[in-house]
Design a protein around this motif. Structure first.
Motif, PDB file in Angstrom:
ATOM      1  N   VAL A 524      47.808  48.069 -10.057  1.00  0.00           N
ATOM      2  CA  VAL A 524      47.772  48.207 -11.431  1.00  0.00           C
ATOM      3  C   VAL A 524      48.919  48.993 -11.946  1.00  0.00           C
ATOM      4  N   THR A 525      49.282  50.131 -11.189  1.00  0.00           N
ATOM      5  CA  THR A 525      50.185  50.965 -11.686  1.00  0.00           C
ATOM      6  C   THR A 525      51.666  50.178 -11.291  1.00  0.00           C
ATOM      7  N   ASP A 526      51.574  49.655 -10.360  1.00  0.00           N
ATOM      8  CA  ASP A 526      52.792  48.960  -9.607  1.00  0.00           C
ATOM      9  C   ASP A 526      53.690  48.200 -10.760  1.00  0.00           C
ATOM     10  N   ASP A 527      52.874  47.480 -11.506  1.00  0.00           N
ATOM     11  CA  ASP A 527      53.697  46.636 -12.334  1.00  0.00           C
ATOM     12  C   ASP A 527      52.575  46.502 -13.688  1.00  0.00           C
ATOM     13  N   TYR A 528      52.183  47.608 -13.891  1.00  0.00           N
ATOM     14  CA  TYR A 528      51.332  47.976 -15.244  1.00  0.00           C
ATOM     15  C   TYR A 528      50.740  46.695 -15.643  1.00  0.00           C
ATOM     16  N   ARG A 529      49.566  46.327 -14.764  1.00  0.00           N
ATOM     17  CA  ARG A 529      48.794  45.217 -15.030  1.00  0.00           C
ATOM     18  C   ARG A 529      47.269  45.723 -14.924  1.00  0.00           C
ATOM     19  N   PRO A 530      46.726  46.026 -15.972  1.00  0.00           N
ATOM     20  CA  PRO A 530      45.234  46.271 -16.021  1.00  0.00           C
ATOM     21  C   PRO A 530      44.307  44.957 -15.493  1.00  0.00           C
ATOM     22  N   ASN A 531      44.844  43.632 -15.912  1.00  0.00           N
ATOM     23  CA  ASN A 531      44.016  42.948 -15.542  1.00  0.00           C
ATOM     24  C   ASN A 531      43.585  42.624 -13.912  1.00  0.00           C
ATOM     25  N   LEU A 532      44.477  43.465 -13.046  1.00  0.00           N
ATOM     26  CA  LEU A 532      43.957  43.338 -11.549  1.00  0.00           C
ATOM     27  C   LEU A 532      42.719  44.044 -11.549  1.00  0.00           C
ATOM     28  N   LEU A 533      42.820  45.296 -12.394  1.00  0.00           N
ATOM     29  CA  LEU A 533      41.366  45.963 -12.131  1.00  0.00           C
ATOM     30  C   LEU A 533      40.279  45.066 -12.608  1.00  0.00           C
ATOM     31  N   CYS A 534      40.566  44.578 -13.801  1.00  0.00           N
ATOM     32  CA  CYS A 534      39.281  43.547 -14.357  1.00  0.00           C
ATOM     33  C   CYS A 534      38.837  42.759 -13.205  1.00  0.00           C
ATOM     34  N   ASN A 535      39.773  41.820 -12.667  1.00  0.00           N
ATOM     35  CA  ASN A 535      39.376  41.108 -11.677  1.00  0.00           C
ATOM     36  C   ASN A 535      38.805  41.781 -10.318  1.00  0.00           C
ATOM     37  N   TYR A 536      39.113  42.920 -10.099  1.00  0.00           N
ATOM     38  CA  TYR A 536      38.855  43.585  -8.927  1.00  0.00           C
ATOM     39  C   TYR A 536      37.117  43.920  -9.252  1.00  0.00           C
ATOM     40  N   LEU A 537      36.862  44.255 -10.406  1.00  0.00           N
ATOM     41  CA  LEU A 537      35.585  44.735 -10.865  1.00  0.00           C
ATOM     42  C   LEU A 537      34.591  43.573 -10.939  1.00  0.00           C
ATOM     43  N   HIS A 538      35.100  42.544 -11.408  1.00  0.00           N
ATOM     44  CA  HIS A 538      34.534  41.326 -11.570  1.00  0.00           C
ATOM     45  C   HIS A 538      34.008  40.852 -10.253  1.00  0.00           C
ATOM     46  N   GLU A 539      34.701  40.845  -9.224  1.00  0.00           N
ATOM     47  CA  GLU A 539      34.554  40.375  -7.949  1.00  0.00           C
ATOM     48  C   GLU A 539      33.406  41.373  -7.228  1.00  0.00           C
ATOM     49  N   LEU A 540      33.695  42.672  -7.513  1.00  0.00           N
ATOM     50  CA  LEU A 540      32.772  43.536  -7.027  1.00  0.00           C
ATOM     51  C   LEU A 540      31.285  43.461  -7.485  1.00  0.00           C
TER      52      LEU A 540
END
Ligand code: ARG
Length: 590
Positions: A524-540
């Motif tokens: 998320v911090t590498d390219d300022y993309r919170p959507n990666l965390l959304c997808n991770y949590l959804h997969e979780l």
């Protein structure tokens, strides 16, 4: 963090074989296909290429020096020289237990904390915050939260638009047609009304425009009355901003508006002139292309009918007033001198991308040494669209005010909650509606790749199914209910101290996904993309659902029960932490 341990040892092994290698370029990342393993490194291939070595030979040599047998099964060389790592089940279980004991939550603080200024939200005085402001405010806040969690030093700064030519018209309106009562009821609505009327009059009548200009000149010259009125306008606007920030749970370290930089603007322009970076042009002062970039990449040029024409950055108008650009140059200068940041991040609409490209290039010409020491980043984002594919508007075609949008989110959520739980007390229903409604709106905004436009849909964002906040909030509450049902007999301590085994494949899959929380935060911090965390949590939540279906928790006994309770517990904690850094609350019961 298991993968960091593997990475560290891989670097040590590489150092033994290639003493001159840049070890920071050696990485271990999740394997894109679990068929091949849990983690993978392709770094040896690049190292071999640089040295014209055979990559598989290099991999073999490095492998001979690598011992990761405590956490991994046999490491495999694949393809042109990939290393594939598969975790030992015992190592995964150990990591989960350590998390259950509170030793970590699958992420670690950055070894090299950075100082980062984040400029976000930045609404304009005397105008209502509209739906578009959810984007900068939500993305900026998520970024500050994730970066802080990883141990970086964050300075969040709300660069409020509290200066500019609009104040001439506003001052005129305030003095001549202000409705005090309306100001009391809704100050922003009244300020908007004043502005619209005077603006129309100015368009039609040059004398009126001149009057407005005079008010502006007086304000700029520090006229006591005008300064007092201007301050009042800021004050009433700030009340509105703060109400919205309070509802959204957003905090800033600083709110240095544009006007804060006024004392330095003249100096900035003079300095640009002396250094030959800016020059006079039709009475104004402007920065032109220095010709170092190919025309296509040069923001100081525009293509008009096949010809490249100058598109300079104005830093002083012909009437002596300063520009948005001038303020932003002074702002960078101030931020560097005050906080010495490694980075300044601007979370602003993609439409301002030409402005930021000009700004960053001009700053680099103005202060080349300082510019080398700081990374200036424009984190842009796309538009919110309505069903018709056009920018999202109200039925009557007006821009949607952010406050109204948040009200509607809560109202709609309240209806849904009431349908589901008609017997719940009203206060409880309202609290659920608040958390779900605001969470739904925020999450829907963070979920798309930030640069894409997205279609606003109430039904989607408030749905309990799909990749939504309510789905994740519900997943969290459901896990918490397992613990309530487990009751006194199964204290939290019991499962935290027992040794767990991960026997079912669903248990292992869930546990392995938990392990990747930290990697996701870093991505998320590498390219300022919170959507990666959304997808991770959804997969979780998906892995959890599969696990919960296959593996009874409360009906299990002994070690199985303890292991499963442990998985439930840490999953809930990751969900909560993950949502928290997205700025989304959870409820223990829904
Ligand atoms: N107030 C500006 C606007 O509403 C955004 C400011 C962004 N920040 C900055 N440093 N330029 O468009």
């Amino acid at each position: 963090m298991i993968h960091l341990g593997i990475e560290r040892r891989l670097r040590e092994a590489v150092a033994q074989i290639l003493p001159d290698a840049t070890l920071s370029s050696v990485h271990v990342r999740p394997c894109p296909d679990p068929k091949f393993g849990d983690y993978q490194s392709n770094s040896l291939m690049a190292l071999a290429k640089e040295r014209k070595m055979n990559p598989r030979q290099l991999a073999t040599d490095v492998l001979a020096k690598l011992d990761v047998s405590d956490t991994c099964e046999k490491v495999e060389i694949a393809g042109a020289g990939f290393l594939n790592f598969r975790l030992k089940v015992s190592a995964v279980a150990e990591a989960v237990m350590a998390a259950a004991r509170g030793e970590h939550l699958f992420f670690s603080k950055s070894a090299q904390p950075r100082t980062i200024v984040i400029d976000f939200s930045s609404p304009n005085v005397a105008k209502p915050m509209h739906v578009g402001h959810i984007r900068s405010t939500g993305i900026g806040d998520a970024l500050q939260r994730v970066l802080r969690l990883l141990g970086h030093k964050i300075i969040s700064d709300n660069h409020i638009g509290d200066w500019g030519t609009q104040f001439g018209k506003l001052l005129l309106g305030w003095k001549q047609i202000l409705d005090r009562e309306a100001l009391e009821t809704d100050a922003i609505v009244e300020l908007e009304r004043l502005y619209k009327i005077i603006n129309a009059e100015c368009d039609a009548n040059p004398a009126r425009l001149e009057e407005a200009k005079q008010e502006l000149v007086k304000l700029q010259a520090g006229d006591a009355e005008n300064v007092a009125v201007w301050k009042d306008m800021i004050r009433v606007s700030q009340i509105q901003f703060d109400t919205i920030y309070g509802r959204l749970g957003v905090k800033f370290d600083h709110e240095l508006g544009e006007s804060f930089y006024n004392p330095w603007l003249g100096e900035v322009v003079n300095d640009l002139l002396t250094r030959g970076i800016a020059r006079e042009s039709e009475g104004a002062i402007a920065v032109f292309s220095d010709g170092t970039l190919p025309p296509k990449q040069d923001p100081f040029l525009v293509n008009r009918d096949g010809e490249w024409a100058a598109d300079p950055a104005l830093v002083r108008k012909s009437d002596g007033g300063f520009n948005y650009m001038t303020t932003d140059l002074a702002t960078i200068d101030y931020r560097l001198k005050t906080w010495s940041p490694h980075e300044i991040v601007y979370v602003v609409d993609d439409r301002q991308s030409p402005h930021f490209r000009k700004l960053f290039l001009t700053f680099a010409r103005w202060q080349p040494d300082a510019a080398k020491k700081v990374k200036l980043v424009h984190v842009g984002f796309g538009k919110i669209l309505g069903d018709d594919g056009k920018p999202f508007k109200t039925r009557s075609g007006d821009t949607v005010k952010l406050g109204d949008l948040l009200d509607e989110a809560e109202d709609r959520a309240l209806k849904l909650v009431t349908e589901k739980n008609p017997d719940l007390a009203e206060a409880a229903r309202r609290e659920i509606a608040r958390v779900v409604g605001l969470g739904g709106v925020k999450y829907a905004d963070l979920l798309p790749n930030r640069q894409s436009d997205y279609v606003f849909s109430w039904d989607k964002m408030l749905s309990m199914q799909g990749n939504t906040a309510p789905y994740l909030q519900y997943a969290y509450a459901r896990i918490r209910s397992i613990f309530r049902k487990a009751g006194e007999g199964t204290s939290n301590i019991e499962h935290r101290t027992s040794n767990i085994e991960l026997k079912a494949p669903e248990e292992l899959a869930l546990a392995k996904h938990l392990l990747n929380f930290g990697l996701t935060l870093e991505a998320v911090t590498d390219d300022y993309r919170p959507n990666l965390l959304c997808n991770y949590l959804h997969e979780l939540a998906g892995y959890f659902a599969t696990f919960y279906e296959a593996c009874p928790v409360l009906k299990a006994e002994g070690d199985d029960r303890a292991a499963r309770l442990t998985l439930c517990d840490v999953t809930a904690r990751v969900l909560k932490q993950g949502l928290d850094v997205l700025g989304i609350e959870v409820l223990e019961q829904m």
